[in-house]
Design a protein around this motif. Sequence first.
Motif, PDB file in Angstrom:
ATOM      1  N   LEU A 113       0.804  -1.216   0.000  1.00 25.31           N
ATOM      2  CA  LEU A 113       0.000   0.000   0.000  1.00 25.31           C
ATOM      3  C   LEU A 113       0.835   1.264   0.000  1.00 25.31           C
ATOM      4  O   LEU A 113       0.433   2.285  -0.523  1.00 25.31           O
ATOM      5  CB  LEU A 113      -0.910   0.018   1.238  1.00 25.31           C
ATOM      6  CG  LEU A 113      -2.101  -0.923   1.166  1.00 25.31           C
ATOM      7  CD1 LEU A 113      -2.867  -0.841   2.458  1.00 25.31           C
ATOM      8  CD2 LEU A 113      -2.998  -0.531   0.020  1.00 25.31           C
ATOM      9  N   ASP A 114       2.007   1.228   0.649  1.00 25.89           N
ATOM     10  CA  ASP A 114       2.751   2.479   0.743  1.00 25.89           C
ATOM     11  C   ASP A 114       3.898   2.562  -0.254  1.00 25.89           C
ATOM     12  O   ASP A 114       4.709   3.467  -0.188  1.00 25.89           O
ATOM     13  CB  ASP A 114       3.250   2.701   2.179  1.00 25.89           C
ATOM     14  CG  ASP A 114       3.967   1.474   2.696  1.00 25.89           C
ATOM     15  OD1 ASP A 114       4.261   1.442   3.890  1.00 25.89           O
ATOM     16  OD2 ASP A 114       4.219   0.539   1.905  1.00 25.89           O
ATOM     17  N   GLY A 115       3.943   1.637  -1.176  1.00 26.12           N
ATOM     18  CA  GLY A 115       4.801   1.812  -2.331  1.00 26.12           C
ATOM     19  C   GLY A 115       6.276   1.615  -2.128  1.00 26.12           C
ATOM     20  O   GLY A 115       7.078   2.188  -2.849  1.00 26.12           O
ATOM     21  N   GLU A 168       2.256   8.409   0.000  1.00 30.22           N
ATOM     22  CA  GLU A 168       2.862   9.421  -0.869  1.00 30.22           C
ATOM     23  C   GLU A 168       3.558  10.493  -0.048  1.00 30.22           C
ATOM     24  O   GLU A 168       4.675  10.939  -0.358  1.00 30.22           O
ATOM     25  CB  GLU A 168       1.784  10.091  -1.724  1.00 30.22           C
ATOM     26  CG  GLU A 168       0.991   9.155  -2.596  1.00 30.22           C
ATOM     27  CD  GLU A 168       1.780   8.740  -3.805  1.00 30.22           C
ATOM     28  OE1 GLU A 168       2.466   9.594  -4.392  1.00 30.22           O
ATOM     29  OE2 GLU A 168       1.736   7.558  -4.158  1.00 30.22           O
ATOM     30  N   ASP A 169       2.882  10.917   1.040  1.00 34.73           N
ATOM     31  CA  ASP A 169       3.483  11.935   1.915  1.00 34.73           C
ATOM     32  C   ASP A 169       4.823  11.458   2.450  1.00 34.73           C
ATOM     33  O   ASP A 169       5.816  12.206   2.466  1.00 34.73           O
ATOM     34  CB  ASP A 169       2.561  12.200   3.117  1.00 34.73           C
ATOM     35  CG  ASP A 169       1.383  13.065   2.728  1.00 34.73           C
ATOM     36  OD1 ASP A 169       0.458  13.186   3.541  1.00 34.73           O
ATOM     37  OD2 ASP A 169       1.403  13.601   1.607  1.00 34.73           O
ATOM     38  N   LYS A 170       4.837  10.225   2.888  1.00 36.04           N
ATOM     39  CA  LYS A 170       6.057   9.688   3.478  1.00 36.04           C
ATOM     40  C   LYS A 170       7.181   9.694   2.453  1.00 36.04           C
ATOM     41  O   LYS A 170       8.307  10.090   2.752  1.00 36.04           O
ATOM     42  CB  LYS A 170       5.767   8.275   3.980  1.00 36.04           C
ATOM     43  CG  LYS A 170       6.829   7.738   4.908  1.00 36.04           C
ATOM     44  CD  LYS A 170       6.365   6.494   5.604  1.00 36.04           C
ATOM     45  CE  LYS A 170       6.476   5.302   4.695  1.00 36.04           C
ATOM     46  NZ  LYS A 170       6.159   4.057   5.407  1.00 36.04           N
ATOM     47  N   LYS A 171       6.840   9.248   1.246  1.00 33.45           N
ATOM     48  CA  LYS A 171       7.857   9.233   0.193  1.00 33.45           C
ATOM     49  C   LYS A 171       8.411  10.622  -0.044  1.00 33.45           C
ATOM     50  O   LYS A 171       9.625  10.826  -0.154  1.00 33.45           O
ATOM     51  CB  LYS A 171       7.230   8.718  -1.117  1.00 33.45           C
ATOM     52  CG  LYS A 171       7.304   7.214  -1.284  1.00 33.45           C
ATOM     53  CD  LYS A 171       6.958   6.836  -2.685  1.00 33.45           C
ATOM     54  CE  LYS A 171       5.521   6.365  -2.751  1.00 33.45           C
ATOM     55  NZ  LYS A 171       5.142   5.985  -4.100  1.00 33.45           N
ATOM     56  N   PHE A 172       7.492  11.606  -0.087  1.00 31.08           N
ATOM     57  CA  PHE A 172       7.895  12.986  -0.317  1.00 31.08           C
ATOM     58  C   PHE A 172       8.852  13.459   0.761  1.00 31.08           C
ATOM     59  O   PHE A 172       9.918  14.027   0.491  1.00 31.08           O
ATOM     60  CB  PHE A 172       6.631  13.854  -0.357  1.00 31.08           C
ATOM     61  CG  PHE A 172       6.901  15.319  -0.343  1.00 31.08           C
ATOM     62  CD1 PHE A 172       6.707  16.069   0.810  1.00 31.08           C
ATOM     63  CD2 PHE A 172       7.359  15.959  -1.471  1.00 31.08           C
ATOM     64  CE1 PHE A 172       6.949  17.423   0.827  1.00 31.08           C
ATOM     65  CE2 PHE A 172       7.615  17.310  -1.469  1.00 31.08           C
ATOM     66  CZ  PHE A 172       7.407  18.052  -0.316  1.00 31.08           C
ATOM     67  N   GLN A 204      16.413  13.359   2.217  1.00 30.53           N
ATOM     68  CA  GLN A 204      17.568  12.887   1.493  1.00 30.53           C
ATOM     69  C   GLN A 204      18.226  14.025   0.729  1.00 30.53           C
ATOM     70  O   GLN A 204      19.447  14.180   0.732  1.00 30.53           O
ATOM     71  CB  GLN A 204      17.126  11.776   0.529  1.00 30.53           C
ATOM     72  CG  GLN A 204      18.216  11.174  -0.289  1.00 30.53           C
ATOM     73  CD  GLN A 204      19.200  10.419   0.567  1.00 30.53           C
ATOM     74  OE1 GLN A 204      18.937  10.140   1.728  1.00 30.53           O
ATOM     75  NE2 GLN A 204      20.332  10.125  -0.003  1.00 30.53           N
ATOM     76  N   SER A 205      17.403  14.869   0.091  1.00 32.11           N
ATOM     77  CA  SER A 205      17.991  15.979  -0.680  1.00 32.11           C
ATOM     78  C   SER A 205      18.678  16.966   0.246  1.00 32.11           C
ATOM     79  O   SER A 205      19.745  17.496  -0.065  1.00 32.11           O
ATOM     80  CB  SER A 205      16.920  16.658  -1.529  1.00 32.11           C
ATOM     81  OG  SER A 205      15.969  17.265  -0.683  1.00 32.11           O
ATOM     82  N   VAL A 206      18.091  17.202   1.425  1.00 36.01           N
ATOM     83  CA  VAL A 206      18.734  18.106   2.391  1.00 36.01           C
ATOM     84  C   VAL A 206      20.102  17.560   2.778  1.00 36.01           C
ATOM     85  O   VAL A 206      21.104  18.275   2.804  1.00 36.01           O
ATOM     86  CB  VAL A 206      17.840  18.263   3.638  1.00 36.01           C
ATOM     87  CG1 VAL A 206      18.615  18.826   4.807  1.00 36.01           C
ATOM     88  CG2 VAL A 206      16.670  19.150   3.330  1.00 36.01           C
TER      89      VAL A 206
END
Lengths: 187, 827
Positions: A158-160, B797-801, B807-809
């Motif tokens: 679910l979280d990819g 999606e939020d977590k990935k973001f 990581q970029s920081v």
Amino acid sequence: MGNKQTTFTEEQLEAYQDCTFFTRKEILRLHTRYRELAPHLVPLDYTNNPDIKVPMTLIITMPELKENPFRERIVETFSEDGQGNLSFNDFIDMFSALCEASPRELKTIYAFKIYDFNRDNFICKEDLEKTLNKLTKGELTPEEVTLVCDKAIEEADLDGDNKLSFADFENMISKAPDFLSNFHIRI
Amino acid sequence: MARNVNFDLSHPLMEAGLESPADEEGVHDSFQQLIAEHTDDGAESSALELQQLQSDLDEESRDNIPLCGPEHEHRRQGASDLECDGGEREMDQIQGEGWSSDTLKILSSMPSRTIGRNRGAIISQYCNKTLKLRRRRQTRPSIRDFSPSSRPTIRSYGMEGDTTDAEVNKRERLVNNLQNLPVSDRVRMLRGMPLSVAEKKEIRNLVMQKEKRILSNKKLSCYSQLKYYIIIAARKSWYSWLSFLHSLQPWQTLLKRVSGRFGTGVLSYFLFLKTLLFFNVFLFLVTGAFLVLPQAVHPPDEATETTSFSGLDLLTGAGSFSHTVMYYGYYTNYTLPRRSRGEGGGQNASALSSDSQQFSYNMPLAYFFTIGMAFFITCIILVYSMSKTFGRSFRINKSHSILTMKTFSSWDFKVIKKKSVQIMSENICTQLKELLAELTQKHTKSTFCKRFCRLMVHGVAWTICIASTTGCMAGVYHFSEFIRKDQQNHSKLEGNPLMKEARLLSLPAVVSLINLLLPALFNLVAWMEIYESPSVFAYVAIGRNLMLKTSMLGVLCFHWLGGVAPGYEKLGLTCWESFVGQELYRFLLMDFIFTLLDTLFGELLWRLFSEKVLKRKRKPVFDIARNVLDLIYGQTLAWLGVLFSPLLPAVQILKLFLVFYIKMSSVMMNCQAPRKPYRASQMTTIFITLLCIPSLLGASVCVTYTMWSITPSTSCGPFRGLSTMFKAGKHWMEILEKDNPRLSVLSKAHTYFVENPFFLFVGAGIFLIVIYFHSQVVDGQRKIISLLQDQIQNEGEDKKFLINQLQSVHKQKQEAGKRLKSQDSTC
């Protein structure tokens, strides 16, 4: 009930009854089964909580586990040292978690631990491949195995992150009606 | 509430960590350690810190994660990569970028990933659970728990503001919460915790010690102490009662053997048999205690014809059995013990009156209420077990993750035998291959012609089934009419007793034969049909079989209640209820005999035939659905017959016992593990539902109709002389009113509520409204589930973001550090 037994004290038996899903008779029966595995190793008198562990090679000779493809994983999951050597507490824990009265949440947690072969708290593709090979005893071709793993992760993740975390696993298992009745060992 | 997330380079990562939006309560404490240990220049010290952190994590975790696990490999390599210049190693991450060690640290300590992994997380999770449970159970904390300060603080509710305590404090809180829960909840919580038994025992000891301390400290009133001791004693006796109940469970070893060899599917048949046995034992105890025993102790006054016992009586249930407690006709219609009139009235009156004051038992009323109550309680128990199994197997949404579910939940852990394990492996393999083929293939829309052909075949099959069922119904009806007319003609004649018995047994034999042969015909017909999935095939087979059995029982009930009951005198019967009871006994017996024959021919001989003649290696498969429907049919007969023959449950108990052993030995000898997938939990739900709705409901409707509308026989039974059985209740009400005018309210309530159909309509209407309301709730929950799933995806999606940003920081800081270094080196 007034049975004369010297294996456990009454407090020990009550503690076991409170912490597992077994009744008094079943606990005593389990102790007999445990002792049968290694009679020279396991004492009859457990009143002073001896620290005895039966090695995995003996545990997996039990008829309930002998033909189970996941027997090593099951025994490893419930052992305290992670190597599969079970003390009596671990032994009774194993059968209690897999018994009929055990709730779904508990079984889900332990199922996740069992299927997580590399113990990284995720079911990744390799774990899935190992599970499949054990299930089908190598009947599927490697391409089919890879395909099944890919599709399975696609379905349930679910979280990819391309692996199944516990939340994904729990969500998927909650939709499987047969899980409770199948994930059950009768002792 | 939006937080100001600062991605400014000058801020140390420490602050970003402290502003973490993660739920503080669930995060285990080494998260804070991680952030605190991180320095601005992470690259050099990260390798050493990593190892130290790893050992920290290892100490806490329950399964000792070996240091050379693959993820740690990645981390160490990541750390060493950071030290050297050059490209970063590809790792298997979301976007193929190498995560830095810090990102990995944060990722690995996220709450969702520590569940079940280490003790700290489990303990805090259960701390919260017990707190929630406590808050739910208690409306207010007891006044003794309040601190003596004048201002109410949050501490008095057992909540601590400081959430970053070490594991020891967390355990203290857990113990505190557990101690405040009622005992049953505490035990349930303890048992459900995924900790090792040794730790659970420790926690339990702490809780017990704390309780003892509290009790000894406080000056408890006598009442509380007594209450405490009573609770302990109750708990002990409850455990011993559970143990005793458990030892009463019959057939444990046999069931284990069956499940070891055949799996959950065949086991469910035997468990269903066990359930039916318990229902019958309950019914038998109730009728035995309230009907049979009082009547047996006080036999009726009428002279009984003592006919000698002959073997045929066992088969027909008539003869010497017909004037015993077994049948309705034996029961008296007066209050026991009978006050004898006439003889010795004067002298014995005083003695008799004192006797009758001690024990008076109104037999008609007892009969009426016992049967009613037995049905009512059986109904409640059945509905309860139905709802429980339904809850376990019902899934609101159609699941999409079929392949994963198959992989993880299809292995039956109960199967022990090697051969069965092999068969199960092959089964799962085949199912996975089929599923793969289904998923990968493009769904080709079958041509119109093909679909039409298939529909035609289905139509033909259904026509055959319905036609054969109707034909058999008509046949049975006419045959029963023929038997009835035959009996009318022969009632006066004294024929050969054997012929008489044969005539009596013919109808049951015919019906049982139809029940045996027609399902085989249905199976044959189903062979030519093509179904989309094997489960549809199973459901259709059950549906057709059910249709057959319901129609058979319907015809028989019509024959008895509509044909025999009104015109029983013409048949030469004095007591139609006893006759119907005997008929039902014969039906039960015939059902048993035909089950025996079916097992013999269907399984034993078929196996021998297929092994020796056809030379097939495979043994026959045990048809679970058909056998369960046979059991349900037998149980319906027993329920129909309880009113007319109170000892029928005992016959059914005996029959079920024998069927268990016969089927068990037959299955072990002749059958093999099933080849097709069998969804045990769904099927169990269906069978319990079938037991409740057509079976028990049908039997209750028949019994209610009998009690409400049919005239009982005038010369026998507890309801003789009344116009309907129901009038007994009314009669009693009138007597009560006469004796005690204050109870007239009760009789008026009886007249207005029970006899008024309006009340029933209102009751049914309310019931339907409640059902509609609940179905709306289920719909709403379905919508909420889909919304929550969307939310989960968004969170992902939020977590990935966030991880990418982190990581970029880090990369930017790293590059800035490198630039500084190169600048230093050049200067």
